[in-house]
Design an enzyme around this catalytic site. Structure first.
Site, PDB file in Angstrom:
ATOM      1  N   HIS A 267       0.782  -1.337   0.102  1.00  0.00           N
ATOM      2  CA  HIS A 267       0.091   0.037  -0.133  1.00  0.00           C
ATOM      3  C   HIS A 267       0.978   1.236   0.091  1.00  0.00           C
ATOM      4  O   HIS A 267       1.844   1.435   0.668  1.00  0.00           O
ATOM      5  CB  HIS A 267      -0.891  -0.067   1.283  1.00  0.00           C
ATOM      6  CG  HIS A 267      -2.120   0.949   1.135  1.00  0.00           C
ATOM      7  ND1 HIS A 267      -1.958   2.282   1.390  1.00  0.00           N
ATOM      8  CD2 HIS A 267      -3.532   0.834   0.549  1.00  0.00           C
ATOM      9  CE1 HIS A 267      -3.052   2.615   1.260  1.00  0.00           C
ATOM     10  NE2 HIS A 267      -3.988   1.965   0.683  1.00  0.00           N
ATOM     11  N   GLU A 321      -7.669  -5.398  -0.195  1.00  0.00           N
ATOM     12  CA  GLU A 321      -8.291  -6.146  -1.175  1.00  0.00           C
ATOM     13  C   GLU A 321      -8.256  -7.509  -0.887  1.00  0.00           C
ATOM     14  O   GLU A 321      -9.002  -8.453  -1.573  1.00  0.00           O
ATOM     15  CB  GLU A 321      -7.621  -5.697  -2.586  1.00  0.00           C
ATOM     16  CG  GLU A 321      -7.558  -4.278  -2.697  1.00  0.00           C
ATOM     17  CD  GLU A 321      -8.527  -3.916  -3.523  1.00  0.00           C
ATOM     18  OE1 GLU A 321      -9.903  -4.347  -3.066  1.00  0.00           O
ATOM     19  OE2 GLU A 321      -8.956  -2.891  -4.252  1.00  0.00           O
TER      20      GLU A 321
HETATM   21  N1  ACO Z   1       4.135  -7.675  -4.741  1.00  0.00           N
HETATM   22  C1  ACO Z   1       5.581  -7.747  -4.893  1.00  0.00           C
HETATM   23  N2  ACO Z   1       6.174  -6.630  -4.676  1.00  0.00           N
HETATM   24  C2  ACO Z   1       5.562  -5.497  -4.576  1.00  0.00           C
HETATM   25  C3  ACO Z   1       4.148  -5.192  -4.236  1.00  0.00           C
HETATM   26  C4  ACO Z   1       3.485  -6.531  -4.378  1.00  0.00           C
HETATM   27  N3  ACO Z   1       2.291  -6.386  -4.287  1.00  0.00           N
HETATM   28  N4  ACO Z   1       3.894  -4.114  -3.641  1.00  0.00           N
HETATM   29  C5  ACO Z   1       4.996  -3.293  -3.593  1.00  0.00           C
HETATM   30  N5  ACO Z   1       6.257  -4.269  -4.094  1.00  0.00           N
HETATM   31  C6  ACO Z   1       7.477  -3.982  -4.123  1.00  0.00           C
HETATM   32  C7  ACO Z   1       7.792  -3.061  -5.521  1.00  0.00           C
HETATM   33  O1  ACO Z   1       8.008  -3.832  -6.415  1.00  0.00           O
HETATM   34  C8  ACO Z   1       8.736  -2.075  -4.932  1.00  0.00           C
HETATM   35  O2  ACO Z   1       9.931  -2.995  -5.146  1.00  0.00           O
HETATM   36  P1  ACO Z   1      11.568  -2.329  -5.385  1.00  0.00           P
HETATM   37  O3  ACO Z   1      11.616  -1.265  -4.576  1.00  0.00           O
HETATM   38  O4  ACO Z   1      12.309  -3.449  -5.242  1.00  0.00           O
HETATM   39  O5  ACO Z   1      11.161  -1.806  -7.018  1.00  0.00           O
HETATM   40  C9  ACO Z   1       8.589  -1.762  -3.461  1.00  0.00           C
HETATM   41  O6  ACO Z   1       7.702  -2.852  -3.285  1.00  0.00           O
HETATM   42  C10 ACO Z   1       7.756  -0.560  -3.455  1.00  0.00           C
HETATM   43  O7  ACO Z   1       6.493  -0.499  -4.556  1.00  0.00           O
HETATM   44  P2  ACO Z   1       6.046   0.843  -5.222  1.00  0.00           P
HETATM   45  O8  ACO Z   1       5.379   0.318  -6.287  1.00  0.00           O
HETATM   46  O9  ACO Z   1       6.843   1.936  -4.920  1.00  0.00           O
HETATM   47  O10 ACO Z   1       4.718   1.014  -3.994  1.00  0.00           O
HETATM   48  P3  ACO Z   1       3.610   1.915  -4.452  1.00  0.00           P
HETATM   49  O11 ACO Z   1       3.435   2.715  -3.107  1.00  0.00           O
HETATM   50  O12 ACO Z   1       3.795   2.621  -5.595  1.00  0.00           O
HETATM   51  O13 ACO Z   1       2.479   0.849  -4.530  1.00  0.00           O
HETATM   52  C11 ACO Z   1       0.833  -0.531  -4.821  1.00  0.00           C
HETATM   53  C12 ACO Z   1       1.346   0.613  -3.985  1.00  0.00           C
HETATM   54  C13 ACO Z   1       0.461   0.046  -6.061  1.00  0.00           C
HETATM   55  C14 ACO Z   1      -0.908  -0.879  -3.903  1.00  0.00           C
HETATM   56  C15 ACO Z   1       1.443  -1.868  -4.728  1.00  0.00           C
HETATM   57  O14 ACO Z   1       1.720  -2.200  -3.446  1.00  0.00           O
HETATM   58  C16 ACO Z   1       0.845  -2.581  -5.412  1.00  0.00           C
HETATM   59  O15 ACO Z   1       1.150  -3.011  -6.800  1.00  0.00           O
HETATM   60  N6  ACO Z   1       0.172  -3.796  -4.979  1.00  0.00           N
HETATM   61  C17 ACO Z   1      -0.502  -5.075  -5.772  1.00  0.00           C
HETATM   62  C18 ACO Z   1      -1.893  -4.427  -6.117  1.00  0.00           C
HETATM   63  C19 ACO Z   1      -3.015  -4.521  -5.043  1.00  0.00           C
HETATM   64  O16 ACO Z   1      -3.055  -5.075  -4.097  1.00  0.00           O
HETATM   65  N7  ACO Z   1      -3.734  -3.239  -5.297  1.00  0.00           N
HETATM   66  C20 ACO Z   1      -4.583  -2.702  -4.225  1.00  0.00           C
HETATM   67  C21 ACO Z   1      -4.317  -1.533  -3.499  1.00  0.00           C
HETATM   68  S1  ACO Z   1      -5.356  -1.365  -2.099  1.00  0.00           S
HETATM   69  C22 ACO Z   1      -6.314  -0.003  -2.834  1.00  0.00           C
HETATM   70  O17 ACO Z   1      -6.229   0.853  -3.598  1.00  0.00           O
HETATM   71  C23 ACO Z   1      -7.788   0.057  -2.426  1.00  0.00           C
END
Ligand code: ACO
Length: 384
Positions: A267, A321
């Site tokens: 998140h 989610e």
């Molecule tokens: N699975 C694997 N790796 C992840 C995940 C995940 N679910 N979430 C974040 N990471 C990793 C990224 O690859 C990144 O790694 P790195 O630094 O080595 O490149 C690091 O964690 C940070 O990720 P960011 O993309 O910078 O985090 P951001 O704040 O942009 O993302 C998000 C948040 C979009 C929710 C992300 O965690 C994600 O894609 N999750 C999966 C999709 C999801 O569950 N969406 C629902 C969100 S809840 C809502 O909106 C109601």
């Protein structure tokens, strides 16, 4: 061939994703990311979940305080009067291919309310408009859900609450308490969530002086994406693909080896467990099939362990989610209705933010860091 340019190499904008940027003032809700806490107008989400009705929470967000019995009765009466759809919306839903994703049907249906209810929505949104719009979300979805099965839409009933009425309009019979109650708690949990991407979208559109329907239609489009509200059906797909508890480790390891994101984890703001995930986990345990819950639980445990190993220091936890999928499936909804059902709840938050934005409006117009070229001279097409 490129011609002269005065551009210099430039690093990526430091505000990529607007992370941590404060872009609005709100008294509606706040996500305390470090503590894993969510507050609606002064009430911790644990105070409301399972205790307040969705209608009480809608009133709280829109009006600013919990209603008295008389206020709630009047409010429910108004909601009940706003459940029917204009014929034009039903005609449009009927014309859509059955394969249309319900989120697209919802976006179009919401947008059409603006043109098929003349005099209802003007340039100055107020509480009556918020009710007129949000109360029709379940009806749009239920009508499309039935039409795509070759069935006729069912009229809403003023004597049922939002969760009961939604299930009634979807399935054509009065729902069991074991279905409408978890749905009601789900709707309470998802109603607002600070300046998330879809709420920001709604506020940006409202800030231009545009109308409520336009603001909320834009928000529906923003919610659709898998990085925001589009994840729960993908959680269901993931769990179905994993299939058995024995396959959890191999499936998750292969997904992470491919560089895939695990849906339902991570998140932007929470750096602790999302409190809604904790509540939904308990609900899923009570409401869903025991084998499916065991598979979800094992997948969560291994996903958290693997993410911790592979992404040390990123603090990736279960988000709202993950267990939404189990709860909504237990309520009887198919996967492609999960995100639209999220929108039924969030329509309240979006419209509350639009009203708040307009009460103290200033055009939201951020700056960008320019990394393009300058000084190019036009070359006629036959000389390029
Ligand atoms: N699975 C694997 N790796 C992840 C995940 C995940 N679910 N979430 C974040 N990471 C990793 C990224 O690859 C990144 O790694 P790195 O630094 O080595 O490149 C690091 O964690 C940070 O990720 P960011 O993309 O910078 O985090 P951001 O704040 O942009 O993302 C998000 C948040 C979009 C929710 C992300 O965690 C994600 O894609 N999750 C999966 C999709 C999801 O569950 N969406 C629902 C969100 S809840 C809502 O909106 C109601």
């Amino acid at each position: 061939m490129s011609n002269s340019s005065t551009a210099t190499a430039h690093p990526a904008p430091s505000t990529n994703g607007l992370e941590g940027v404060v872009a609005a003032t709100t008294a509606l809700s706040h996500v305390f990311g470090e503590e894993g806490k969510l507050v609606y107008r002064g009430y911790d989400i644990h105070e409301l979940a399972g205790k307040a009705s969705f209608e009480e929470v809608a009133y709280l967000l829109w009006v600013g305080h919990l209603p008295t019995q008389q206020e709630l009765d009047e409010f429910n009466h108004k909601l009940g009067q706003n459940r029917s759809l204009p014929d034009g919306v039903i005609t449009a839903l009927r014309a859509m291919p059955h394969e249309t994703p319900p989120m697209d049907a919802l976006r179009t249906g919401v947008s059409m309310l603006g043109s098929t209810m003349p005099g209802t929505f003007d340039e100055d949104p107020d509480l009556d408009e918020a009710i007129a719009l949000a109360a029709r979300f379940p009806a749009i979805l239920a009508a499309f859900f039935r039409l795509r099965q070759g069935k006729e839409p069912i009229k809403g009933r003023a004597d049922l609450n939002t969760a009961q009425n939604y299930l009634y309009q979807l399935f054509g019979k009065e729902p069991d308490e074991r279905h409408w109650q978890p749905l009601e708690t789900y709707l309470v949990l998802l109603a607002d969530h600070g300046l998330n991407a879809s709420t920001f979208t709604a506020r940006v559109i409202a800030s231009t002086g545009s109308d409520l329907v336009s603001s909320v239609t834009g928000a529906v489009g923003a919610l659709k994406g898998p990085l925001h509200g589009g994840a729960p059906s993908k959680v269901l797909d993931m769990l179905n693909e994993i299939g058995t508890v024995d396959n959890v480790d191999a499936w998750l390891t292969a997904a992470l080896d491919r560089g895939d994101r695990l849906m339902g984890f991570g998140h932007r703001v929470y750096k602790a467990e999302d409190p809604r995930a904790e509540i939904l986990r308990g609900m899923a345990e009570r409401a869903s099939d025991p084998d499916f819950f065991a598979l979800s639980k094992k997948t969560e445990e291994r996903a958290l362990a693997l993410l911790n190993e592979r992404k040390p220091g990123r603090r990736l936890y279960t988000n709202v989610e993950f267990y939404s999928a189990a709860v909504l499936a237990a309520v009887g909804l198919p996967g492609d209705m999960f995100t639209p059902t999220f929108a039924v709840s969030r329509s309240v938050g979006w419209s509350a933010h639009v009203l708040e934005q307009r009460a103290n409006n200033r055009l939201i117009r951020p700056a960008s860091e320019f990394v393009g070229e300058q000084g190019k001279k036009f070359v006629p097409i036959d000389e390029r």
